[in-house]
Scaffold this active site. Sequence first.
Site, PDB file in Angstrom:
ATOM      1  N   GLY A 177     -42.088 -37.482 -55.045  1.00  0.00           N
ATOM      2  CA  GLY A 177     -43.347 -36.718 -54.984  1.00  0.00           C
ATOM      3  C   GLY A 177     -43.487 -35.974 -53.675  1.00  0.00           C
ATOM      4  N   GLY A 181     -48.605 -39.138 -34.127  1.00  0.00           N
ATOM      5  CA  GLY A 181     -47.393 -38.373 -34.398  1.00  0.00           C
ATOM      6  C   GLY A 181     -46.430 -38.981 -35.389  1.00  0.00           C
ATOM      7  N   ASP A 212     -39.690 -31.284 -42.237  1.00  0.00           N
ATOM      8  CA  ASP A 212     -40.073 -32.118 -41.090  1.00  0.00           C
ATOM      9  C   ASP A 212     -38.869 -32.672 -40.333  1.00  0.00           C
ATOM     10  OD1 ASP A 212     -42.661 -31.696 -41.903  1.00  0.00           O
ATOM     11  OD2 ASP A 212     -43.178 -33.818 -42.121  1.00  0.00           O
ATOM     12  N   VAL A 225     -54.157 -34.922 -37.637  1.00  0.00           N
ATOM     13  CA  VAL A 225     -54.351 -36.057 -38.553  1.00  0.00           C
ATOM     14  C   VAL A 225     -55.489 -36.942 -38.041  1.00  0.00           C
ATOM     15  CG1 VAL A 225     -53.290 -38.146 -39.477  1.00  0.00           C
ATOM     16  CG2 VAL A 225     -51.991 -36.023 -39.449  1.00  0.00           C
ATOM     17  N   ALA A 256     -29.421 -42.290 -48.960  1.00  0.00           N
ATOM     18  CA  ALA A 256     -28.233 -41.445 -48.801  1.00  0.00           C
ATOM     19  C   ALA A 256     -27.541 -41.772 -47.472  1.00  0.00           C
ATOM     20  CB  ALA A 256     -28.651 -39.981 -48.810  1.00  0.00           C
ATOM     21  N   GLY A 316     -55.681 -37.423 -30.930  1.00  0.00           N
ATOM     22  CA  GLY A 316     -56.612 -36.339 -31.294  1.00  0.00           C
ATOM     23  C   GLY A 316     -55.889 -35.132 -31.854  1.00  0.00           C
ATOM     24  N   HIS A 374     -70.095  -6.994 -47.940  1.00  0.00           N
ATOM     25  CA  HIS A 374     -71.209  -7.465 -47.125  1.00  0.00           C
ATOM     26  C   HIS A 374     -72.261  -8.074 -48.044  1.00  0.00           C
ATOM     27  CE1 HIS A 374     -74.244  -7.564 -43.978  1.00  0.00           C
ATOM     28  NE2 HIS A 374     -75.079  -7.058 -44.890  1.00  0.00           N
TER      29      HIS A 374
HETATM   30  C1  LIG Z   1     -51.985 -37.228 -43.220  1.00  0.00           C
HETATM   31  C2  LIG Z   1     -51.192 -35.944 -43.322  1.00  0.00           C
HETATM   32  C3  LIG Z   1     -51.839 -34.775 -43.677  1.00  0.00           C
HETATM   33  C4  LIG Z   1     -51.118 -33.576 -43.762  1.00  0.00           C
HETATM   34  N1  LIG Z   1     -51.798 -32.441 -44.095  1.00  0.00           N
HETATM   35  C5  LIG Z   1     -51.131 -31.263 -44.135  1.00  0.00           C
HETATM   36  C6  LIG Z   1     -51.822 -30.064 -44.466  1.00  0.00           C
HETATM   37  O1  LIG Z   1     -53.021 -30.066 -44.719  1.00  0.00           O
HETATM   38  N2  LIG Z   1     -51.114 -28.905 -44.489  1.00  0.00           N
HETATM   39  C7  LIG Z   1     -49.763 -28.873 -44.202  1.00  0.00           C
HETATM   40  O2  LIG Z   1     -49.159 -27.790 -44.211  1.00  0.00           O
HETATM   41  N3  LIG Z   1     -49.091 -30.009 -43.886  1.00  0.00           N
HETATM   42  C8  LIG Z   1     -49.744 -31.196 -43.857  1.00  0.00           C
HETATM   43  N4  LIG Z   1     -49.048 -32.343 -43.558  1.00  0.00           N
HETATM   44  C9  LIG Z   1     -47.600 -32.249 -43.290  1.00  0.00           C
HETATM   45  C10 LIG Z   1     -46.799 -32.068 -44.587  1.00  0.00           C
HETATM   46  O3  LIG Z   1     -47.164 -33.082 -45.506  1.00  0.00           O
HETATM   47  C11 LIG Z   1     -45.294 -32.139 -44.259  1.00  0.00           C
HETATM   48  O4  LIG Z   1     -44.988 -31.179 -43.266  1.00  0.00           O
HETATM   49  C12 LIG Z   1     -44.425 -31.854 -45.489  1.00  0.00           C
HETATM   50  O5  LIG Z   1     -44.871 -32.589 -46.602  1.00  0.00           O
HETATM   51  C13 LIG Z   1     -42.951 -32.195 -45.162  1.00  0.00           C
HETATM   52  O6  LIG Z   1     -42.143 -31.923 -46.294  1.00  0.00           O
HETATM   53  P1  LIG Z   1     -40.592 -32.329 -46.266  1.00  0.00           P
HETATM   54  O7  LIG Z   1     -40.012 -31.758 -47.516  1.00  0.00           O
HETATM   55  O8  LIG Z   1     -39.994 -31.959 -44.970  1.00  0.00           O
HETATM   56  O9  LIG Z   1     -40.560 -33.919 -46.307  1.00  0.00           O
HETATM   57  P2  LIG Z   1     -41.084 -34.963 -47.405  1.00  0.00           P
HETATM   58  O10 LIG Z   1     -42.063 -34.373 -48.331  1.00  0.00           O
HETATM   59  O11 LIG Z   1     -41.493 -36.179 -46.627  1.00  0.00           O
HETATM   60  O12 LIG Z   1     -39.784 -35.306 -48.266  1.00  0.00           O
HETATM   61  C14 LIG Z   1     -38.738 -36.097 -47.772  1.00  0.00           C
HETATM   62  C15 LIG Z   1     -38.103 -36.822 -48.946  1.00  0.00           C
HETATM   63  O13 LIG Z   1     -36.885 -37.413 -48.494  1.00  0.00           O
HETATM   64  C16 LIG Z   1     -36.752 -38.719 -49.031  1.00  0.00           C
HETATM   65  N5  LIG Z   1     -35.882 -39.461 -48.109  1.00  0.00           N
HETATM   66  C17 LIG Z   1     -36.117 -39.720 -46.797  1.00  0.00           C
HETATM   67  N6  LIG Z   1     -35.075 -40.366 -46.246  1.00  0.00           N
HETATM   68  C18 LIG Z   1     -34.143 -40.511 -47.235  1.00  0.00           C
HETATM   69  C19 LIG Z   1     -32.848 -41.092 -47.292  1.00  0.00           C
HETATM   70  N7  LIG Z   1     -32.284 -41.662 -46.220  1.00  0.00           N
HETATM   71  N8  LIG Z   1     -32.187 -41.079 -48.477  1.00  0.00           N
HETATM   72  C20 LIG Z   1     -32.748 -40.516 -49.567  1.00  0.00           C
HETATM   73  N9  LIG Z   1     -33.977 -39.946 -49.571  1.00  0.00           N
HETATM   74  C21 LIG Z   1     -34.657 -39.925 -48.419  1.00  0.00           C
HETATM   75  C22 LIG Z   1     -38.196 -39.230 -49.128  1.00  0.00           C
HETATM   76  O14 LIG Z   1     -38.322 -40.219 -50.117  1.00  0.00           O
HETATM   77  C23 LIG Z   1     -38.973 -37.958 -49.470  1.00  0.00           C
HETATM   78  O15 LIG Z   1     -39.144 -37.793 -50.872  1.00  0.00           O
HETATM   79  C24 LIG Z   1     -49.724 -33.564 -43.499  1.00  0.00           C
HETATM   80  C25 LIG Z   1     -49.073 -34.745 -43.144  1.00  0.00           C
HETATM   81  C26 LIG Z   1     -49.789 -35.925 -43.054  1.00  0.00           C
HETATM   82  C27 LIG Z   1     -49.070 -37.192 -42.681  1.00  0.00           C
END
Ligand SMILES: Cc1cc2nc3c(=O)[nH]c(=O)nc-3n(C[C@H](O)[C@H](O)[C@H](O)COP(=O)(O)OP(=O)(O)OC[C@H]3O[C@@H](n4cnc5c(N)ncnc54)[C@H](O)[C@@H]3O)c2cc1C
Length: 503
Positions: free
Chosen positions: A75, A300, A341, A213, A148, A210, A475
């Site tokens: 997800g 963080g 990320d 999040v 992985a 601060g 407006h």
């Molecule tokens: C509380 C909170 C609120 C946020 N609100 C916002 C917002 O309002 N707007 C915004 O832009 N961003 C927001 N973010 C940040 C945003 O959610 C992330 O930047 C984004 O979801 C990162 O996507 P990603 O694809 O890099 O990683 P992810 O969505 O974390 O996907 C990584 C995937 O890799 C899998 N994985 C990890 N390690 C392994 C491994 N070793 N082997 C196999 N699978 C693995 C995990 O299961 C996961 O499914 C928020 C974050 C938090 C914590």
Amino acid sequence: MDRRGSPVRREGSACGTVGLACRVTSAGGRALRSTAIPNRFDLIVVGAGSGGFAAARTARDLGANVAMVDHGPLGGLCILRGCMPSKTLLASADLLHDIRTAGELAVDVAAPKLDYRALAARKRALVRGWADYRIAGIETFPVFAGEARFEGRTTLRVGDDVLYAPRFIIATGSSVAPAVFPGLVEAGFIDSDAALDLDEPPRSLIVLGGGYVGSELGQFFHRAGVPTRMIVRSKHLLSGEDHDVGIGLTEYFREEGIPVETNTRVLRVSVRPDGMKVVHASRDGVEEEFVAHEIFYALGRVPNVCGLDLDAAGVEHHEITGILVDETLRTSNPDIYAVGDVTGEYLLVHVAIQQGEIAGRNAATGARERVDYRLSKTHTVFTDPQVAVVGETERELEANGVPYVKASYPFNDHGKAVALGKTKGFVKMLASPADGRILGAAILGPQASDLIEPLIVAMAYGATVQDYARIPHLHPTLVEILTYPAEEIAERLRTAPTLAVAK
Ligand SMILES: Cc1cc2nc3c(=O)[nH]c(=O)nc-3n(C[C@H](O)[C@H](O)[C@H](O)COP(=O)(O)OP(=O)(O)OC[C@H]3O[C@@H](n4cnc5c(N)ncnc54)[C@H](O)[C@@H]3O)c2cc1C
């Protein structure tokens, strides 16, 4: 995946002769077969969150044979424990706040209250729906469920299965940073994952941190009726933003009744005999104690690089800053890309998606498309008032010695904002003194996350303040406030064309 989102092996795993743990589905999500499938692909995407899913979809659309690997829960962070659950909770707390303050608009509402269990149930139901939709999309790929680990530059192990590909995209995301303060682990605390998944709110709360999040959820808990105190080391909330934005937000929090302890350094945490948690902190050399039932550690995130054995794949990385990538999202191994990320660039979902799409195209075609963060680093904070920033900040322009002209306009002098009773904050525009080109803008105010959009579009087309001031605006609307700083800068540049830096 079970209903709680726990990782489980896919149905139809242990497939045929090669024993791969996956289920192959059609583009419509229907199971096609669970027998032997090849363990060789054109591209393997590790991590099926927002960045990985965007990368896989893009590469497949270009004809690549793509597999995905994820240890689950499927997800992605945004849907399961990030953007979407947090904004769902905020929506209820903000509505509650608006009802409580409705008297200002002559609307008499009897004491409203929040049903926290119903709020938690609503959040879970919505997240389940969003996640199911995403999982259906992910399952249109061969999905390998498990951790992985690279065994070489073209070899990846997932449990008992060994997969091969000439190219990989790593999109493993980030996790909550480990607790660093002495005594915190022993005392117990909640992080953002836990804070979003409570059935009952804490009786009182200290928020450590601060950033966005901590600020969003700190205000949420306060509005949900939890006595909440924020402890931040810097001189204002959102320490990375321009000072007028961060100080403005800090003052509004305090006005609303949220104590924000700025310039305060946490020393350690202890627990009193009555079970209350104590944060020992230092401000101006004086030690202070803050007491609450619960502590929310909001300091963080760290990239998910451990366990991947990136050294085996020749991928340079760091435990704190993540995987090093160039502008084409290639890692130090030119056949392996990284997005989202895990690159530690900008932890934002739209950045993860943009990176994923670019890496997907580059990996599938061998192109060298570059990512341009000039506009993508646009970001927003869903506090009330909200914060939204596009382009350069004043701090960035000053640090890089770039001359700029600035103009601001407050919401409390803007008719529509006054009529709505949403008068907190201001808009600020920064432009080049040479030609009026918009360099950046910041909004602290109502619906800032939506109001920033026309400026993103304008900047994408290289608009000047003169251009922006000429664009018709309806407006009375909130968004027309953006024309005022544009007009002011245009007028100043017209009457003083040699203006260098005016603040
Ligand atoms: C509380 C909170 C609120 C946020 N609100 C916002 C917002 O309002 N707007 C915004 O832009 N961003 C927001 N973010 C940040 C945003 O959610 C992330 O930047 C984004 O979801 C990162 O996507 P990603 O694809 O890099 O990683 P992810 O969505 O974390 O996907 C990584 C995937 O890799 C899998 N994985 C990890 N390690 C392994 C491994 N070793 N082997 C196999 N699978 C693995 C995990 O299961 C996961 O499914 C928020 C974050 C938090 C914590």
